[in-house]
Each structure stands twice: as structure tokens, then as C-alpha cells.
Design a protein around this motif. Structure first.
Motif, short mmCIF file in Angstrom:
data_model
loop_
_atom_site.label_atom_id
_atom_site.label_comp_id
_atom_site.label_asym_id
_atom_site.label_seq_id
_atom_site.Cartn_x
_atom_site.Cartn_y
_atom_site.Cartn_z
N TYR A 113 55.38 50.80 -1.83
CA TYR A 113 55.68 49.25 -1.14
C TYR A 113 56.56 49.66 0.22
O TYR A 113 57.35 50.15 0.49
N TYR A 114 55.57 49.45 1.30
CA TYR A 114 55.94 49.64 2.80
C TYR A 114 55.96 48.59 3.34
O TYR A 114 55.07 47.59 3.17
N LEU A 115 57.13 48.26 3.95
CA LEU A 115 57.64 46.74 4.67
C LEU A 115 57.53 46.91 6.22
O LEU A 115 58.20 48.14 6.62
N PHE A 135 47.40 50.06 12.14
CA PHE A 135 48.37 51.01 11.46
C PHE A 135 48.48 50.75 9.79
O PHE A 135 48.03 51.84 9.10
N LEU A 136 48.47 49.58 9.37
CA LEU A 136 48.72 49.29 8.06
C LEU A 136 47.27 49.67 7.37
O LEU A 136 47.37 50.12 6.14
N GLU A 137 46.25 49.21 8.10
CA GLU A 137 44.80 49.47 7.56
C GLU A 137 44.63 51.03 7.35
O GLU A 137 44.12 51.27 6.25
N LYS A 138 44.72 51.55 8.27
CA LYS A 138 44.44 53.08 8.17
C LYS A 138 45.33 53.73 7.58
O LYS A 138 44.99 54.70 6.61
N ALA A 139 46.64 53.46 7.33
CA ALA A 139 47.77 54.06 6.47
C ALA A 139 47.27 53.70 4.98
O ALA A 139 47.42 54.62 4.17
N ASN A 147 51.06 49.74 -0.89
CA ASN A 147 51.24 48.25 -0.91
C ASN A 147 51.76 47.98 0.47
O ASN A 147 52.77 48.65 1.12
N ALA A 148 51.32 46.96 1.24
CA ALA A 148 52.00 46.53 2.50
C ALA A 148 52.47 45.18 2.44
O ALA A 148 51.76 44.28 2.12
N GLY A 149 53.55 45.14 3.11
CA GLY A 149 54.34 44.00 3.12
C GLY A 149 55.28 43.94 4.48
O GLY A 149 55.29 44.75 5.27
N PHE A 150 56.26 42.75 4.29
CA PHE A 150 57.15 42.85 5.47
C PHE A 150 58.43 41.94 4.75
O PHE A 150 58.29 41.29 3.66
N ASP A 169 50.32 42.36 0.61
CA ASP A 169 50.44 42.45 -0.75
C ASP A 169 51.81 41.76 -1.00
O ASP A 169 51.73 41.35 -2.49
N PHE A 170 52.83 41.75 -0.30
CA PHE A 170 54.10 41.33 -0.98
C PHE A 170 54.99 40.97 0.26
O PHE A 170 54.59 41.28 1.50
N CYS A 171 56.22 40.30 0.21
CA CYS A 171 57.15 39.99 1.15
C CYS A 171 58.46 40.44 0.58
O CYS A 171 58.95 40.20 -0.52
N GLN A 172 59.36 40.15 1.64
CA GLN A 172 60.86 40.53 1.25
C GLN A 172 61.80 39.41 1.96
O GLN A 172 61.73 39.47 3.01
N ILE A 173 62.48 38.46 1.19
CA ILE A 173 63.17 37.41 1.81
C ILE A 173 64.47 37.42 1.34
O ILE A 173 65.02 38.07 0.18
#
Length: 400
Positions: A113-115, A135-139, A147-150, A169-173
Motif C-alpha cells: 500500500y503506497y501513498l 509514476f503510479l501507473e508504471k510502478a 495498491n496506490a493511495g494518498f 485504491d485507498f486513502c488515509q485521513i
């Protein structure tokens, strides 16, 4: 341990995640590796399967520490999360540089899970223009990111555009019973869930400020509950009561914290709090607001300030200073958040020129310029420059 499912990939994640930002430390400030390793492995042995870190945590030492703590087969037992330090990114090439360095630091060939770390409107516009989506698409395509998030720390109206800008895919708040209207807030939580994003919660205890010692008047309210719980348990159960929440991160650094949080995470189902319990929590929230120096709800109607004052953040820090016995850390956080260190322009209270435009917009009818003068008095006296330098050292540790 209870588990909840990530909407887009079906991962069954423990509702309790281990946050590696506030690990136990020795007297010299370095991570107490023996204690921290035992705590993390104990949590994993008892069902925790989500571990969260980031480039700057513990002055850059959190990721290398986890490389060691998650050896002996523990890496395979967890979903590992870390973050791109957006404020340090100046080019598309920097994004790959940081990710590849993190893979090496963590001794892994992929991040589960990369943010994109600490987004707000301005910072998102910056990294988007530099090619973060590419960047996210290629990684993801080459398997370095699963999984890509922020993670989000912006104003309420900045959240939905970021959610809609990419197939996250997800987020962090940040979310707790005092922050229903701050940053993403409840509206953002529900919006992200409606888009099938998994939602990871940070600061469920406001960095520990809703746990441990609390004002006596608030403790008296908690004691009225028919079920006796600690302040930490009330706060955690309130967050887990929301079915939209997937994982709640806890920065556990005491063995007792691990034990208590594991116990709660065995029982805290969504929609499990009674109407009377929710009313009790609402009374506690109201008492906190009564004790606060500024009756700000974080709605951000006053923003943007014409001269750049981050009014909601100023008042958040101002309230924390009087609510909780943690003056040094609160003043350090003021310097870090408002000093322009993370890429945004400085937002100090002293920038106010008393144009009074904010007063016209404030639904709480606060005398904002007058309150900002009090913020300046409490936060911007002797020692501010030293605190800014300390915050820079914490965040800008490129070579760690």
C-alpha cells in the motif's frame, strides 16, 4: 482480531494497524529497537496485518528499522504501507528514486500500500504536474506498488477533487470525534467509501491527546457511561463504529497500549455503539469545544486568507495548547505545519493584516483577527526559529 475488506482488491485487513511514527525511543532519541520489535511482532502474532511507515518518520530511521523488525518471516505476514515524501519531490525522476530507495530500505521488492504523502490542493497540483499519475501507473505495472493511495491533510473542499483525479485504491485521513469537520471529515470519509476506496484512519486519538490524561470535566462525563472504558477505548470505538472505515492506525509505543488496542480490536464492530453511548461521546465533544480557546470547527469558510494565514490550523494548535499538557510538542507542530516546510507557503498567525474579510465568512462569528493575535503571543515568541529548524531536520532527511 476483527478484519474488514478492502473494497477494490478484497484484502482482509485487521481493523487495527500498527503505525511506526511514534515507536519507543531511548534517551538519545533513537528507536529502542528491542522494545519496538517486540511490540510489532506481538501485534502481528495477535492478528495485526497492516504496518504503516513513511520516509521521514523517526528522522528517516523508521523504514530501515522495519526492515529488521519484519525479518524472520514477519514481512510475509503483513501488508506494508509507506509513502512518497511529496514535499521533497522536484521531478518525475525523484518519484522513482524515492520508491526504489524505500524498497531497498525495507528489503522488499514491492510495497503493498503506497501513498502519496500529505496531500492538499497545492501539493497535489504540484505532483500531478510532475507526472505522479504516470509514476503510479508504471510502478503498479512493474510490481513495485500493489495498491496506490494518498494521505490527506488539506481543507475539506480539496479532498473530493483529489479522490476524483485518479483511480485510487485507498486513502488515509485524519479522523476522530473532534475532527468530523476537519480536513476530509465525515463527508470525506463517506465520499471516499462511496467511490469504493478503502479508508485508513490516522490520528484516531489526535496523537494521543484524546487518551491518557484528559481534562477532569471530561473524565467525569466518561465515568457516567454504563460500560466503563478508558478515554482511548471510547475514542477508538467511535472511529470503528463507522462501517466506512477499513483500518485504524495506532502509534503504539507502550506494551500496555498494544495490549489494550488488541483487546478493543477483538470487539469493536461497526454500528455497535448504542444511542446512549453516542450521546455520551457527543457530550464529551461538546465539553472539549467548551474548553477550547477558539470555537473553530475547521469548516474553512474563512479560507483562503488573502495574505496566506492558515486560520484553521492556527486555531487547532491554539486549542491544543490549552486543552492538553504538551506545550513543547504543540509548539513544534505549529512551527512544522505553519512554517512552509512541507511545500506550502508559510501560514503563521503573524501574517494577519486585520483586513477582517474572514469575520464576514465565519459561521461561528469568531473575532478571528483578535484570536490570531493571541496565537502569535503564545506561539511566535522566543524559540520559534529553533523550532522551525528542528521541524526541518525531522522532515528533510533525504540521506537517511
Amino acid at each position: 482480531m476483527l478484519y474488514r475488506k478492502m473494497p477494490k482488491n478484497g484484502d482482509e485487513l485487521s481493523i487495527l494497524g500498527f503505525g511506526a511514527m511514534r515507536l519507543p525511543v531511548k534517551e538519545d532519541g533513537t528507536i529502542d529497537e528491542e522494545r519496538a520489535t517486540n511490540q510489532i511482532r506481538d501485534a502481528i502474532d495477535n492478528g495485526v496485518n497492516y504496518v504503516d511507515t513513511a520516509w521521514p518518520y523517526h528522522m528517516g530511521q523508521s523504514e530501515p528499522f522495519l526492515r529488521r523488525a519484519l525479518s524472520d518471516g514477519y514481512r510475509e505476514k503483513v501488508k506494508l504501507a509507506t509513502k512518497l515524501p511529496t514535499w521533497m519531490v522536484d521531478s518525475r525522476e525523484d518519484m522513482d528514486k524515492f520508491l526504489n530507495a524505500q524498497l531497498e530500505k525495507l528489503n522488499t521488492d514491492h510495497i503493498d500500500y503506497y501513498l502519496i504523502h500529505s496531500l492538499a490542493g497545492e501539493l497535489w497540483e504540484k505532483v500531478e504536474s510532475l507526472g505522479v499519475i504516470d509514476f503510479l501507473e508504471k510502478a503498479k505495472a512493474d510490481g513495485r506498488i500493489i495498491n496506490a493511495g494518498f494521505s490527506f491533510h488539506g481543507a475539506p473542499d480539496e479532498f473530493k477533487p483529489i479522490v476524483d483525479a485518479y483511480e485510487w485504491d485507498f486513502c488515509q485521513i485524519q479522523y476522530n470525534f473532534l475532527d468530523e469537520k476537519l480536513q476530509a471529515g465525515t463527508e470525506g470519509l463517506e465520499y471516499a467509501a462511496s467511490k469504493d476506496l478503502g479508508v485508513i484512519i490516522m490520528e484516531p486519538l489526535r496523537g494521543g491527546l484524546l487518551a491518557g490524561e484528559v481534562p477532569t470535566s471530561i473524565e467525569d462525563i466518561w465515568n457516567e457511561g454504563s460500560t466503563k472504558r478508558t478515554a482511548a477505548e471510547w475514542a477508538l470505538r467511535w472511529v470503528w463504529n463507522h462501517p466506512e472505515v477499513t483500518v485504524v492506525l495506532s502509534g503504539m509505543n507502550e506494551e500496555a497500549h498494544v495490549e489494550e488496542n488488541l483487546r478493543i480490536a477483538d470487539e469493536a464492530n461497526s454500528d455497535s455503539l448504542t444511542e446512549n453511548e453516542l450521546k455520551l461521546i457527543e457530550r464529551v465533544e461538546n465539553k472539549y469545544r467548551e474548553l477550547m480557546k477558539a470555537g473553530c470547527t475547521g469548516c474553512s469558510y474563512c479560507m483562503p486568507c488573502p495574505v496566506g494565514v492558515d486560520i484553521p490550523a492556527c486555531f487547532e494548535m491554539y486549542n491544543n495548547l490549552y486543552l492538553f499538557d504538551n506545550d513543547d510538542m504543540t509548539k513544534l507542530m505549529y512551527a512544522a505545519r505553519l512554517g512552509g516546510i512541507t511545500g506550502a507557503e508559510p501560514g503563521f498567525a503573524s501574517l494577519c493584516v486585520q483586513c477582517n474579510k474572514c469575520i464576514e465568512k465565519c459561521p461561528q462569528h469568531l473575532e478571528i483577527p483578535t484570536l490570531l493575535e493571541s496565537v502569535v503571543e503564545d506561539f511566535e515568541g522566543p524559540g520559534l526559529e529553533q523550532r522551525i529548524e528542528m521541524a526541518k531536520m525531522f522532515l528533510a532527511n533525504k540521506d537517511a
